[in-house]
Scaffold this motif. Sequence first.
Motif, PDB file in Angstrom:
ATOM      1  N   ILE A  46       0.748  -1.248  -0.062  1.00  0.00           N
ATOM      2  CA  ILE A  46       0.070  -0.072  -0.032  1.00  0.00           C
ATOM      3  C   ILE A  46       0.913   1.133   0.006  1.00  0.00           C
ATOM      4  O   ILE A  46       1.645   1.412   0.888  1.00  0.00           O
ATOM      5  CB  ILE A  46      -0.871  -0.099   1.179  1.00  0.00           C
ATOM      6  CG1 ILE A  46      -1.735  -1.306   1.450  1.00  0.00           C
ATOM      7  CG2 ILE A  46      -1.795   1.222   1.126  1.00  0.00           C
ATOM      8  CD1 ILE A  46      -2.375  -1.747   0.257  1.00  0.00           C
ATOM      9  N   HIS A  47       0.888   2.064  -0.954  1.00  0.00           N
ATOM     10  CA  HIS A  47       1.478   3.293  -1.088  1.00  0.00           C
ATOM     11  C   HIS A  47       1.213   4.295   0.122  1.00  0.00           C
ATOM     12  O   HIS A  47       0.057   4.336   0.357  1.00  0.00           O
ATOM     13  CB  HIS A  47       1.348   4.091  -2.369  1.00  0.00           C
ATOM     14  CG  HIS A  47       2.228   4.962  -2.792  1.00  0.00           C
ATOM     15  ND1 HIS A  47       2.407   6.230  -2.190  1.00  0.00           N
ATOM     16  CD2 HIS A  47       3.471   5.151  -3.506  1.00  0.00           C
ATOM     17  CE1 HIS A  47       3.332   7.103  -2.658  1.00  0.00           C
ATOM     18  NE2 HIS A  47       3.999   6.349  -3.369  1.00  0.00           N
ATOM     19  N   PRO A  48       2.247   4.876   0.515  1.00  0.00           N
ATOM     20  CA  PRO A  48       1.902   5.751   1.845  1.00  0.00           C
ATOM     21  C   PRO A  48       0.811   6.662   1.375  1.00  0.00           C
ATOM     22  O   PRO A  48       0.247   7.404   2.333  1.00  0.00           O
ATOM     23  CB  PRO A  48       3.113   6.259   2.240  1.00  0.00           C
ATOM     24  CG  PRO A  48       4.097   6.138   1.061  1.00  0.00           C
ATOM     25  CD  PRO A  48       3.764   4.959   0.542  1.00  0.00           C
ATOM     26  N   MET A  49       0.748   7.258   0.257  1.00  0.00           N
ATOM     27  CA  MET A  49      -0.176   8.378  -0.207  1.00  0.00           C
ATOM     28  C   MET A  49      -1.505   7.699  -0.967  1.00  0.00           C
ATOM     29  O   MET A  49      -2.203   8.313  -1.177  1.00  0.00           O
ATOM     30  CB  MET A  49       0.383   9.197  -1.423  1.00  0.00           C
ATOM     31  CG  MET A  49       1.786   9.831  -0.745  1.00  0.00           C
ATOM     32  SD  MET A  49       2.582  11.116  -1.731  1.00  0.00           S
ATOM     33  CE  MET A  49       1.215  12.454  -1.844  1.00  0.00           C
ATOM     34  N   ALA A  50      -1.812   6.388  -0.479  1.00  0.00           N
ATOM     35  CA  ALA A  50      -3.085   5.854  -0.868  1.00  0.00           C
ATOM     36  C   ALA A  50      -3.925   5.941   0.333  1.00  0.00           C
ATOM     37  O   ALA A  50      -3.596   5.972   1.595  1.00  0.00           O
ATOM     38  CB  ALA A  50      -3.069   4.518  -1.202  1.00  0.00           C
ATOM     39  N   VAL A  51      -5.376   6.000   0.197  1.00  0.00           N
ATOM     40  CA  VAL A  51      -6.211   6.072   1.326  1.00  0.00           C
ATOM     41  C   VAL A  51      -7.164   4.792   1.258  1.00  0.00           C
ATOM     42  O   VAL A  51      -7.605   4.580   0.187  1.00  0.00           O
ATOM     43  CB  VAL A  51      -7.382   7.105   1.030  1.00  0.00           C
ATOM     44  CG1 VAL A  51      -8.467   7.263   2.295  1.00  0.00           C
ATOM     45  CG2 VAL A  51      -6.718   8.614   1.367  1.00  0.00           C
ATOM     46  N   ILE A  52      -6.785   4.057   2.423  1.00  0.00           N
ATOM     47  CA  ILE A  52      -7.641   2.778   2.580  1.00  0.00           C
ATOM     48  C   ILE A  52      -8.595   2.950   3.771  1.00  0.00           C
ATOM     49  O   ILE A  52      -8.187   3.010   5.003  1.00  0.00           O
ATOM     50  CB  ILE A  52      -6.650   1.559   2.841  1.00  0.00           C
ATOM     51  CG1 ILE A  52      -5.517   1.618   1.888  1.00  0.00           C
ATOM     52  CG2 ILE A  52      -7.603   0.133   3.164  1.00  0.00           C
ATOM     53  CD1 ILE A  52      -6.141   1.136   0.538  1.00  0.00           C
ATOM     54  N   GLU A  53      -9.926   3.235   3.477  1.00  0.00           N
ATOM     55  CA  GLU A  53     -11.150   3.552   4.415  1.00  0.00           C
ATOM     56  C   GLU A  53     -11.078   2.451   5.236  1.00  0.00           C
ATOM     57  O   GLU A  53     -11.071   1.078   4.925  1.00  0.00           O
ATOM     58  CB  GLU A  53     -12.313   3.800   3.836  1.00  0.00           C
ATOM     59  CG  GLU A  53     -12.164   5.226   3.118  1.00  0.00           C
ATOM     60  CD  GLU A  53     -13.400   5.565   2.410  1.00  0.00           C
ATOM     61  OE1 GLU A  53     -14.410   4.924   2.681  1.00  0.00           O
ATOM     62  OE2 GLU A  53     -13.559   6.624   1.816  1.00  0.00           O
ATOM     63  N   ASP A  54     -11.524   2.513   6.684  1.00  0.00           N
ATOM     64  CA  ASP A  54     -11.869   1.332   7.560  1.00  0.00           C
ATOM     65  C   ASP A  54     -12.979   0.734   7.280  1.00  0.00           C
ATOM     66  O   ASP A  54     -13.963   1.141   6.698  1.00  0.00           O
ATOM     67  CB  ASP A  54     -12.286   2.242   8.965  1.00  0.00           C
ATOM     68  CG  ASP A  54     -11.007   2.890   9.875  1.00  0.00           C
ATOM     69  OD1 ASP A  54      -9.923   2.518   9.342  1.00  0.00           O
ATOM     70  OD2 ASP A  54     -11.444   3.640  10.715  1.00  0.00           O
ATOM     71  N   GLY A  55     -12.720  -0.662   7.183  1.00  0.00           N
ATOM     72  CA  GLY A  55     -13.354  -1.725   6.750  1.00  0.00           C
ATOM     73  C   GLY A  55     -13.100  -2.312   5.546  1.00  0.00           C
ATOM     74  O   GLY A  55     -13.837  -3.414   5.138  1.00  0.00           O
ATOM     75  N   ALA A  56     -12.410  -1.686   4.763  1.00  0.00           N
ATOM     76  CA  ALA A  56     -11.795  -2.355   3.395  1.00  0.00           C
ATOM     77  C   ALA A  56     -11.061  -3.526   3.705  1.00  0.00           C
ATOM     78  O   ALA A  56     -10.581  -3.862   4.929  1.00  0.00           O
ATOM     79  CB  ALA A  56     -10.784  -1.615   2.667  1.00  0.00           C
ATOM     80  N   VAL A  57     -10.963  -4.778   2.738  1.00  0.00           N
ATOM     81  CA  VAL A  57     -10.379  -5.904   3.032  1.00  0.00           C
ATOM     82  C   VAL A  57      -9.425  -6.014   1.546  1.00  0.00           C
ATOM     83  O   VAL A  57      -9.844  -6.115   0.373  1.00  0.00           O
ATOM     84  CB  VAL A  57     -11.510  -7.160   3.070  1.00  0.00           C
ATOM     85  CG1 VAL A  57     -10.676  -8.580   3.026  1.00  0.00           C
ATOM     86  CG2 VAL A  57     -12.468  -7.000   4.089  1.00  0.00           C
ATOM     87  N   ILE A  58      -8.211  -6.212   2.156  1.00  0.00           N
ATOM     88  CA  ILE A  58      -7.285  -6.116   1.226  1.00  0.00           C
ATOM     89  C   ILE A  58      -6.393  -7.421   1.340  1.00  0.00           C
ATOM     90  O   ILE A  58      -5.951  -7.857   2.352  1.00  0.00           O
ATOM     91  CB  ILE A  58      -6.081  -4.940   1.514  1.00  0.00           C
ATOM     92  CG1 ILE A  58      -7.106  -3.581   1.644  1.00  0.00           C
ATOM     93  CG2 ILE A  58      -5.091  -4.860   0.183  1.00  0.00           C
ATOM     94  CD1 ILE A  58      -7.580  -3.302   0.240  1.00  0.00           C
ATOM     95  N   GLY A  59      -6.412  -8.362  -0.133  1.00  0.00           N
ATOM     96  CA  GLY A  59      -5.883  -9.481  -0.041  1.00  0.00           C
ATOM     97  C   GLY A  59      -4.445  -9.791  -0.145  1.00  0.00           C
ATOM     98  O   GLY A  59      -3.690  -8.730  -0.093  1.00  0.00           O
ATOM     99  N   GLU A  60      -3.906 -10.906  -0.322  1.00  0.00           N
ATOM    100  CA  GLU A  60      -2.514 -11.270  -0.301  1.00  0.00           C
ATOM    101  C   GLU A  60      -2.065 -10.726  -1.742  1.00  0.00           C
ATOM    102  O   GLU A  60      -2.558 -10.841  -2.775  1.00  0.00           O
ATOM    103  CB  GLU A  60      -2.186 -12.687  -0.517  1.00  0.00           C
ATOM    104  CG  GLU A  60      -2.461 -13.162   1.073  1.00  0.00           C
ATOM    105  CD  GLU A  60      -1.623 -13.052   2.272  1.00  0.00           C
ATOM    106  OE1 GLU A  60      -0.689 -12.416   1.945  1.00  0.00           O
ATOM    107  OE2 GLU A  60      -2.060 -13.422   3.302  1.00  0.00           O
TER     108      GLU A  60
END
Length: 271
Positions: free
Chosen positions: A10-24
């Motif tokens: 995950i790039h530090p300038m990306a936004v991942i909102e609470d609740g998202a599920v990110i796989g392998e």
Amino acid sequence: MSTVAATARIHPMAVIEDGAVIGENVSVGPFCTIGAHVVLKDDVQVISHAVVTGRTEIGRGSKIFPMAVIGGTSQSLHEAGEDSTLTVGEGCTMREGVTINTGTVGGGGKTVVGNNCLLLANSHVAHDCILGDGIIMSNNVMLAGHVRVDDRAILGGGCAVHQFGRIGRHAFIGGLSAVSYDVIPYGMLNGNPGVLAGLNVVGMSRSGIERATIHIVRRAFKQIFEGEGNIRSNAAAIRDDYADCKEVMEILDFIAADSDRALSSPHRGKA
């Protein structure tokens, strides 16, 4: 709280909102936004400047290019913010500027894109569309709401498909065509208004259909669209003659099925 696999990048300038599920092995580039109800399956790539939002699931190994907006709220005038979903299958590619909307409650509540589909730049999939596997949508293709596109259909650049339309398996739609009516499996449609120009023989051959079978389908095509009766009565009349040819039976079943749209034809553009 988000669930992010240890191998995700995950790039530090990306936004991942609470609740998202990110796989392998998922990769999310700079300036991307991944919404709270999004699931990115293993090996998904979201390159940069893309938005994945809504109740959206992206299948394994799919790739999303910059400026795409995947899972946005439908543009239906009846949209009222109800829960609806978007599911994108495995191995799909969504190029620059692609937009895919979630479904609407009135249309079944879901938009579905199958496996191994290629959506080129600025193509649009509206609410409640159902796409099969291996579909190619060239640049600037526009699907209105509730459209169904079956496996391995190819849509040429800039074509537009009317809401509730059906495009059969292995059909080919020429660039800039206006698809106002249903297009049979293996059909080839061109023009504005779109006219059924024959069969997608090249596509049939590439998919492994034998030449002898193609000749049989051509003969049935002529009987259906050049016979003395209307298209549906002609199709019904030859059903017993082609019971052993699954390609012809697929066309006949498509013609016989209920639909909100008329059928494209070689003559008037519809029937």
